[in-house]
Motif scaffolding. Sequence first.
Motif, PDB file in Angstrom:
ATOM      1  N   ILE A   1       0.832  -1.207   0.000  1.00 59.92           N
ATOM      2  CA  ILE A   1       0.000   0.000   0.000  1.00 59.92           C
ATOM      3  C   ILE A   1       0.862   1.251   0.000  1.00 59.92           C
ATOM      4  O   ILE A   1       0.604   2.207  -0.749  1.00 59.92           O
TER       5      ILE A   1
ATOM      6  N   GLN B   1       1.806   4.583  -3.428  1.00 61.17           N
ATOM      7  CA  GLN B   1       1.355   5.963  -3.273  1.00 61.17           C
ATOM      8  C   GLN B   1       2.393   6.938  -3.806  1.00 61.17           C
ATOM      9  O   GLN B   1       3.592   6.649  -3.832  1.00 61.17           O
TER      10      GLN B   1
ATOM     11  N   THR C   1      -5.530   9.250   5.522  1.00 57.05           N
ATOM     12  CA  THR C   1      -6.229   8.389   4.570  1.00 57.05           C
ATOM     13  C   THR C   1      -5.464   7.090   4.335  1.00 57.05           C
ATOM     14  O   THR C   1      -6.045   6.001   4.270  1.00 57.05           O
TER      15      THR C   1
ATOM     16  N   GLU D   1      -5.815   4.666   7.313  1.00 61.31           N
ATOM     17  CA  GLU D   1      -7.097   3.969   7.331  1.00 61.31           C
ATOM     18  C   GLU D   1      -7.164   2.882   6.249  1.00 61.31           C
ATOM     19  O   GLU D   1      -7.757   1.820   6.454  1.00 61.31           O
ATOM     20  N   ALA D   2      -6.566   3.160   5.093  1.00 60.93           N
ATOM     21  CA  ALA D   2      -6.539   2.151   4.026  1.00 60.93           C
ATOM     22  C   ALA D   2      -5.732   0.926   4.459  1.00 60.93           C
ATOM     23  O   ALA D   2      -6.121  -0.221   4.190  1.00 60.93           O
TER      24      ALA D   2
ATOM     25  N   THR E   1      -7.833  -1.089   7.032  1.00 61.46           N
ATOM     26  CA  THR E   1      -8.890  -1.861   6.374  1.00 61.46           C
ATOM     27  C   THR E   1      -8.320  -3.096   5.682  1.00 61.46           C
ATOM     28  O   THR E   1      -8.896  -4.187   5.736  1.00 61.46           O
TER      29      THR E   1
ATOM     30  N   ARG F   1      -8.944  -7.441   4.083  1.00 62.12           N
ATOM     31  CA  ARG F   1      -8.543  -7.790   2.724  1.00 62.12           C
ATOM     32  C   ARG F   1      -7.810  -9.125   2.700  1.00 62.12           C
ATOM     33  O   ARG F   1      -6.934  -9.357   3.546  1.00 62.12           O
TER      34      ARG F   1
END
Length: 320
Positions: free
Chosen positions: A149, A153, A164, A167-168, A171, A176
């Motif tokens: 992740i 970016q 943000t 939080e990704a 999650t 996932r």
Amino acid sequence: MATSQPTQFLRRSFIKTVLRRLIALITVVGLIYGLVAVVYATKTIFKVKMNYAVVLERFGGVRQAVTEVGWHARLPYFTRIEQEVPLMNQTMQLGGTPAPMRIISKGNVALWTSGVLTYRIRDLHTWAIENLTPLELLQGDYDGIVKDILQAQQIDRLVSDRETIKEAIFTALKSRPINIGGPTIEKKYGVEVVSFVLKETRFGDKLVEASEEKKRRELIAEADNYAADQEASRIRKLYAAYLTGIQNLQTALGRKDGATDTALLQFLTQQKWATAYEKHQAGQNTVVIQNTQGSTPAITLPAFDADHRPEEGDNGQTAD
């Protein structure tokens, strides 16, 4: 004399008896303590503490989880304590160490980052029996998901949009699948992902220095552009004023056909006239031109906003 000898003999016999009994008692206590110490050291008798569990491996390879709080006994040589598992909230550092980990952003820029995962073991059978070395396996899956992740970016988001991204990541860790069609971290290890904190995301020292140098040069360039804009604005204003002065002067001194004497045009092109007009735009009636040849006297001109034309003689010349 005969009476004292038996008395001394009895006393000596009593002391010897007491000493023998005391030595025997100490020996028995020592043997009992040593036996208890050996039993405790071998954990033949073990204790399960609050919010802990013990995994036993019995003879034949059968593994069993003991979760009841209190003292328990096991058969020596036929069972062994494989591990003691805490059932409280636990933390796991990104990369397995509190030190920042180096990643590469989408724009191929190096970045240092660190994070902390908080988890709790919910299914002891899945955690300790279905997984061999679950801590190492969880560390690998955890690092892989977070790196996937973060490295997808842009560099500006990693620095300015951390909320943000955090939080990704949370999650993804919680729900996932590790791979398409595979289990999630919670299902694979029997844990509950409680929280994830992205502690820091920062550039390396050399990149910070380069960024500061780039910012400094941008500020200098911006200041230069602003100064150039101010100079251009000043020149435009001066040029407009210069043209206005020429028009007023030509109107006041020009001929009927609009022509102007060559000497007048030469005078108007002198730089001193423009400078004088710039410095004295309001109420300026007299302009002194520097005499570089030693033959041209000072000239007095009418105001630029003169609202009348000079009278002309019969021969078309300007009246004195």
